[in-house]
Design an enzyme around this catalytic site. Structure first.
Site, PDB file in Angstrom:
ATOM      1  N   THR A  94     -10.123   8.408   4.018  1.00 26.60           N
ATOM      2  CA  THR A  94     -10.233   7.233   3.145  1.00 26.60           C
ATOM      3  C   THR A  94     -11.403   7.394   2.168  1.00 26.60           C
ATOM      4  OG1 THR A  94      -9.218   5.908   4.861  1.00 26.60           O
ATOM      5  CG2 THR A  94     -10.398   4.710   3.163  1.00 26.60           C
ATOM      6  N   LYS A  97       3.821  -3.630  10.830  1.00 23.49           N
ATOM      7  CA  LYS A  97       2.588  -3.783  11.603  1.00 23.49           C
ATOM      8  C   LYS A  97       2.961  -4.315  12.970  1.00 23.49           C
ATOM      9  CE  LYS A  97      -1.917  -3.435  10.767  1.00 23.49           C
ATOM     10  NZ  LYS A  97      -2.612  -2.512   9.870  1.00 23.49           N
ATOM     11  N   LYS A 109       0.832  -1.211   0.000  1.00 19.92           N
ATOM     12  CA  LYS A 109       0.000   0.000   0.000  1.00 19.92           C
ATOM     13  C   LYS A 109       0.866   1.261   0.000  1.00 19.92           C
ATOM     14  CE  LYS A 109      -3.844   0.155   2.536  1.00 19.92           C
ATOM     15  NZ  LYS A 109      -4.890   0.431   3.543  1.00 19.92           N
TER      16      LYS A 109
END
Ligand code: NAD
Length: 370
Positions: free
Chosen positions: A149, A77, A65
């Protein structure tokens, strides 16, 4: 224990750290997948059933991403074992202890994810100085409040229209999951002439072919009610949103909602993936073969992380929104153009685009392994 390196490949993971401090009940994992483009950004997920494998898959998704989005950041993460609804003092102690344990891991910048929010990021920032998704009081851009978003999904939609011979004026939109992402996407699209004909949440689906008043429905949700408590329109079961005939379908709820067994029910021309991995690979292929244009998740829903990266550099909300619109729009266009020319699915095209950008960055780093 899972051997996380069994999942590794030429892209990563670069680093896996397990943190265990029984005195405070702390058990967590950090996966820094790839840092060729810069320090990784990725969310801290808190849940009782997280795993090293899940952490790695999520970190890889962030690598792709962030690379696709053209950010100077790699993917990482972290996961923390525990019930996110635990008493706030206990949660604060755990998150602070986890951040402190990772204080020297400068290749990782914390962000919010499932089970954590801007207050948690404020604790991390206070502890080690490296977090995004902060409260406005600390210079943060409240992503869900401003609809980062959703704004990205709107621009993905604009860029995709020519590829499916659609016009926004009068385009019928159905949203699965009328939450932070779904509401803002519907709001931005409706402001430019699209018509919301269906919206669902975990209680059911609201359908109105004449058009739903988006502002009124958002107020309904803000008051804690379901879309099915709206005064107008027909009320249907949760899954009915899949069958609604529309032009633009937006999954903004859960993973794997469209699979090989129900993909045939979808009757849209364009899909803008707001949720992460909302379709199985097989379903995406079947829909592609039916001529349905799909903008894949990590291209369409990158608005949040682009905004977060801008926040990290001290940008204002308007500058972040401008950068976000430009990047999501351009990446959608490139993805769909590659897909058309190479006769591959948009996801295959997007993975190729992101990987090429990553490999270019990797080839000029000292640790280059290409
Ligand atoms: P949210 O919790 O605000 O909203 C989710 C909505 O989906 C809720 O209205 C819920 O009732 C509904 N829902 C749950 N299960 C459903 C089902 N089976 N059918 C229909 N509706 C259902 O969450 P959000 O922040 O809007 O995120 C939605 C998705 O987008 C998640 O998968 C998230 O990981 C992904 N995502 C979010 C962001 C962001 O900026 N918030 C960024 C990228 C990806």
């Amino acid at each position: 224990m899972t051997n996380i390196f069994a999942f590794g490949d030429r892209l990563g993971p670069a680093k896996v750290i397990h943190v265990y401090e029984p005195n405070v009940g702390l058990k967590g994992i950090l996966v820094v997948d790839n840092v060729a483009r810069g320090p990784s950004i990725g969310g801290l997920r808190m849940a009782p059933d997280v795993s090293a494998e899940e952490c790695f898959r999520l970190a890889r998704a962030m690598t792709l991403k962030n690379s696709a989005a053209g950010l100077a950041h790699g993917g990482g993460k972290s996961v923390l074992y525990g019930d996110p609804r635990m008493p706030v003092e206990q949660k604060q102690r755990l998150i602070r202890a986890f951040a402190h344990a990772l204080r020297n891991e400068h290749d990782y910048i914390f962000g919010p994810d499932m089970g954590t929010d801007e207050t948690c990021m404020a604790w991390v920032k206070d502890e080690i100085g490296r977090a995004v998704g902060l409260p406005a009081a600390l210079g943060g851009i409240p992503l869900d409040e401003v609809g980062a978003t959703g704004w990205g999904l709107y621009h993905a939609g604009l860029a995709a229209l020519p590829y499916c011979d659609l016009r926004l004026q009068g385009a019928r939109v159905a949203v699965q999951g009328f939450g932070a992402v779904g509401q803002h996407a519907a709001r931005f699209l409706a402001q430019k002439g699209a018509v919301l004909v269906a919206a669902s949440d975990s209680h059911g689906t609201l359908i109105d072919a004449k058009g739903i008043d988006v502002g009124a429905l958002i107020r309904e949700k803000a008051a804690g009610r379901s879309v099915c408590e709206h005064a107008l329109g027909e009320k249907h079961p949760v899954d009915a949103v899949i069958d609604v005939e529309c032009d633009i379908w937006i999954p903004a709820a859960r993973p794997d909602v469209i699979r090989e067994d129900n993909a045939h029910r979808l009757r849209a021309r364009l899909v803008l993936q707001g949720a992460n991995i909302p379709f199985t690979v097989g379903a995406e292929r079947a829909l592609h073969e039916r001529g349905i244009c799909i903008v894949p998740d990590f291209v369409a829903n990158a608005g949040g992380v682009i905004c977060a990266a801008s926040e990290y550099r001290g940008a204002t909300q308007s500058a972040a929104f401008e950068a976000l619109a430009e990047r999501v729009g351009a990446n959608t266009q490139e993805t769909l153009q590659r897909s058309k020319e190479a006769r591959i699915t948009p996801r295959e095209a997007a993975v190729a685009m992101a990987t090429e950008r990553l490999e270019r960055a990797m080839s000029i780093r000292r640790f280059s392994i290409l």
